[in-house]
Scaffold this motif. Sequence first.
Motif, PDB file in Angstrom:
ATOM      1  N   GLY A  84      37.139 -13.308  68.777  1.00 23.29           N
ATOM      2  CA  GLY A  84      36.697 -12.741  67.504  1.00 23.29           C
ATOM      3  C   GLY A  84      37.710 -11.756  66.958  1.00 23.29           C
ATOM      4  N   ILE A  85      38.249 -10.912  67.836  1.00 28.31           N
ATOM      5  CA  ILE A  85      39.216  -9.918  67.356  1.00 28.31           C
ATOM      6  C   ILE A  85      40.511 -10.603  66.960  1.00 28.31           C
ATOM      7  CG2 ILE A  85      40.559  -7.902  68.035  1.00 28.31           C
ATOM      8  CD1 ILE A  85      38.240  -7.068  69.776  1.00 28.31           C
ATOM      9  N   LEU A  86      40.919 -11.614  67.745  1.00 28.75           N
ATOM     10  CA  LEU A  86      42.167 -12.316  67.419  1.00 28.75           C
ATOM     11  C   LEU A  86      42.033 -13.116  66.128  1.00 28.75           C
ATOM     12  CD1 LEU A  86      43.441 -13.634  70.860  1.00 28.75           C
ATOM     13  CD2 LEU A  86      44.376 -11.804  69.461  1.00 28.75           C
ATOM     14  N   ALA A  87      40.769 -13.483  65.772  1.00 23.50           N
ATOM     15  CA  ALA A  87      40.596 -14.338  64.599  1.00 23.50           C
ATOM     16  C   ALA A  87      40.853 -13.583  63.305  1.00 23.50           C
ATOM     17  CB  ALA A  87      39.182 -14.917  64.593  1.00 23.50           C
ATOM     18  N   VAL A  90      36.868  -2.361  58.606  1.00 25.48           N
ATOM     19  CA  VAL A  90      37.549  -3.586  58.169  1.00 25.48           C
ATOM     20  C   VAL A  90      37.513  -4.679  59.246  1.00 25.48           C
ATOM     21  CG1 VAL A  90      39.727  -4.533  57.358  1.00 25.48           C
ATOM     22  CG2 VAL A  90      39.031  -2.255  56.655  1.00 25.48           C
ATOM     23  N   ILE A  91      37.965  -4.329  60.452  1.00 27.70           N
ATOM     24  CA  ILE A  91      38.101  -5.377  61.472  1.00 27.70           C
ATOM     25  C   ILE A  91      36.736  -5.787  62.032  1.00 27.70           C
ATOM     26  CG2 ILE A  91      39.209  -6.017  63.637  1.00 27.70           C
ATOM     27  CD1 ILE A  91      41.139  -5.489  61.410  1.00 27.70           C
ATOM     28  N   LEU A  92      35.952  -4.801  62.491  1.00 22.15           N
ATOM     29  CA  LEU A  92      34.700  -5.156  63.173  1.00 22.15           C
ATOM     30  C   LEU A  92      33.730  -5.950  62.306  1.00 22.15           C
ATOM     31  CD1 LEU A  92      33.531  -2.422  65.667  1.00 22.15           C
ATOM     32  CD2 LEU A  92      34.259  -4.758  66.056  1.00 22.15           C
ATOM     33  N   PRO A  93      33.474  -5.538  61.054  1.00 22.51           N
ATOM     34  CA  PRO A  93      32.528  -6.327  60.257  1.00 22.51           C
ATOM     35  C   PRO A  93      32.945  -7.787  60.147  1.00 22.51           C
ATOM     36  CG  PRO A  93      33.019  -4.276  59.151  1.00 22.51           C
ATOM     37  CD  PRO A  93      33.951  -4.360  60.310  1.00 22.51           C
ATOM     38  N   GLN A  94      34.266  -8.025  60.073  1.00 19.35           N
ATOM     39  CA  GLN A  94      34.712  -9.418  59.974  1.00 19.35           C
ATOM     40  C   GLN A  94      34.666 -10.107  61.330  1.00 19.35           C
ATOM     41  OE1 GLN A  94      38.096 -10.137  57.255  1.00 19.35           O
ATOM     42  NE2 GLN A  94      38.349  -7.936  57.379  1.00 19.35           N
ATOM     43  N   ALA A  95      35.049  -9.357  62.383  1.00 21.28           N
ATOM     44  CA  ALA A  95      35.048  -9.971  63.706  1.00 21.28           C
ATOM     45  C   ALA A  95      33.624 -10.299  64.132  1.00 21.28           C
ATOM     46  CB  ALA A  95      35.700  -9.036  64.725  1.00 21.28           C
TER      47      ALA A  95
END
Lengths: 430, 439
Positions: free
Chosen positions: B329-332, B355-360
């Motif tokens: 998920g984080i790499l995506a 930014v990152i977590l909501p998308q991951a």
Amino acid sequence: MSDTHFVRNQMVEEQDPPAATTGVAGWLRENLFSSVSNSILTLLSLAFVYWLLAQALPWIVSPTWHAESLTECREIIAELGYGGACWGIIRERWLQFMFGFYPAELYWRVVLDFLLLAVALAPVLFTNLPRKMLYFSAIYPFLMPWLLWGGTIWNPIVVALGFVIGFYAQRLLKPSIGELAATIAAFVLPIIWWLFVAGPVADALASVLPLSIQAVESRNFGGYMLSITIGVVAIALSLPIGILLALGRQSDLLIVRSLSVGFIEFIRGVPLITLLFVASTLLNIFMPPGTDFDIILRVIIMVTLFASAYMAEVIRGGLAALPRGQYEAADALGLDFWMAQRLIIMPQALKISIPGIVSTFIGVFKDTTLVSIIGLLDPLGLSRAILADSAWNGIVWEIYGFIAVMFFIFCFSMSRYSMYLERKLQTGHR
Amino acid sequence: MSTMTDPPKESFKLGMLIYDTRYRSITIQIVALIGFLILAGWLINNTVHNLAVLGKPIDFGFLNDPAGYDINQRLIDYNSQNSHWRAAFVGLLNTLLVALLGCITATIVGVVVGVLRLSNNWLIARLMTIYVEIFRNVPVLLWIVFTMAILIETLPAPRDFRGENPEASMMLFDSVALTNRGVYIPEPLFSRGLGDLPILPDRASDACAVPEDGGPVSDACGVFQVSLDMLLILAVLGAGLYVSGLIRKRADRIQNETGDRPTTWHYRLGVVAIPLLIVLVLLGFHVGLPALKGFNFQGGIHLRNSLIALWLALSLYTAAFIAEIVRAGILAISKGQTEAAAALGLRPNRIMSMVILPQALRVIIPPLISQYLNLTKNSSLAIAVGYMDLTGTLMGITLNQTGRELETVLMGMLVYLSISLSISAAMNLYNQRVKLVER
């Protein structure tokens, strides 16, 4: 305007990078000690690794391979002065771990079977081998149960004849009665053959020409041989069934779709162990009175159904990931449904789903250990019997460790192969 | 001038059922349906016939008979005279208990390991990879029996805790005892408690008669009993969190209007903690510590080895899968997102949280929930270590004692199916909410 300007008119000599950023020191600094917290973490993990190895290594390398019993093993360990494993039990029982209670003089059949399995799998797994080998892969599914269970050779032959009948029914009847009717005939004729004709024919042939090898009962099957048999059959059958189910789930036909969805959701919603209970207690109740078919066969059926439902979901993911344009392009070329699937959709969808397919394979192989709960003697089931052996009473870690290492080797190599396959089939440009 | 006529009306021919694509799909579906009905009918017919021969027609009456076996690890009151129904219900609660505990631990371990696998510390990243590969490639059943063996073989027996110089000692200020018979932890007690609330009491039964001294009714009243103390504490806690949320919203509003955020953390802590403390004092809250009496520990909550082994093994096994999901998920999330957020001037922790977590999470949550499902289904392997979950009670001892394979196995499957389907329904709802709206 002052004359303090200074312009250097020759290049500075090229200098080596600072010693702390190159070589071993640089690597260590960058990867292990880049900050205070990182250094602490590194030291803690080093301590942990040291502690683990200090505990495990002497235990693993203990020279008890030839001990005949636990007491003898304890004596050797007492001389060593530190705790060690009793590997003697693995030496004594490893044949049982491999073959269960299969008759020792027939081990060659199992070994030959799995060697032939490798030969049959090779052309499927590695595409640079001669394509003629695929003929052997087609024969193998009928050869394998015969070698394992033994008995007359006519049984697998008449079963195989059913497929031949289906194939020729499709091919010969197509010009006269049309494609769809020929396809239906190709389904119906073999079923009639298997249900009503095959048994008497096999018996008749066996009485005329009794070609048979010694039969082995299912309850003698055990160990890794049992795991591999269940795993390989379930894996091989689940892929085609899974593809059909995935297509059914994607289909526009309401009834076909709801049947597929119902099947998939039901199987995925219950634990495998309940399906194995069905295999061990209920499946005979569902069949016509008097049928009492083999427990291993029943387990294989349920494990296959289980794996197919998971496979269907993996392949559906692959189908959904294909751009709509691929389907439309296939239609535009005038291909019918099955040709489009075979030539355009499936090769791409399967390629996308390789990681998922292989992890389903690994999952199925690991799940074969569950058969120990319904009393089959897979490695874990055997371990209970061995734990109860009075000569080796109290040996736990060695046995579990051995089983775990074997499973790790099988599953890890499968996952590595899937990575190789992904790289090989990678056609995108990066 | 020619007359326009309608095209000749095609008359329906039987062959069109097969050769005309307009009708062919209907033909195929009807054939499939008939085939399915024939198969189902055949199976049901066989079953009815076989059961009649065996002399046990389908009948769920046996569930009211006394179960006659004990369940040592249980959440609600139960004894061997209770019905099979109640035994199955105790089993179901045990399944849910280990599933809940396992999901929580697996998530924590999985997220930590998944993030650490991406660590720039080479050693840590390698160690985590080894952990993931070892746990993913060995069957979960083996892990369960292995953990059970570790607990039984390595932990001290209760008698080792005795004497002047005991070989083993309790942990955490004498409050937790790890023994080879299980783990003893402190239990919450209330000296001025409100008693229990019986759910679905049967007023006519003896158990529910109010004693003459006006004390609480006996434990056996009702299907099960809910502790009113716990309910009150939960209610106060919930109300406190709600008020705290209101304060946060007000702070958000003020920040939007004026640009300044009022300091609120002490209010928010206060509205949660103070009422809770008052309620705890009023109820006379204290902990009951386990203590060694005779050959065993008394007091406290006794977690049996079977529960601990199942919990640990399922958590660590599932955590390895969750770690891979978190990592993927984080790499995506593309590097551009981090860079864009940094260009906007966000600080690193805000980049991660806004930014990152909501998308991951959008990538992580669906497979995460299917791992929860897997954990719940794998908890049925409890039968291998003797933890009495639904499989151990309904599909284990009840099946063996009554010989009712069909009824018990079908009921068990239905229960698991409804658990799974409700979890996936929740997942679909969530997916609908966070789905990217595309063309």
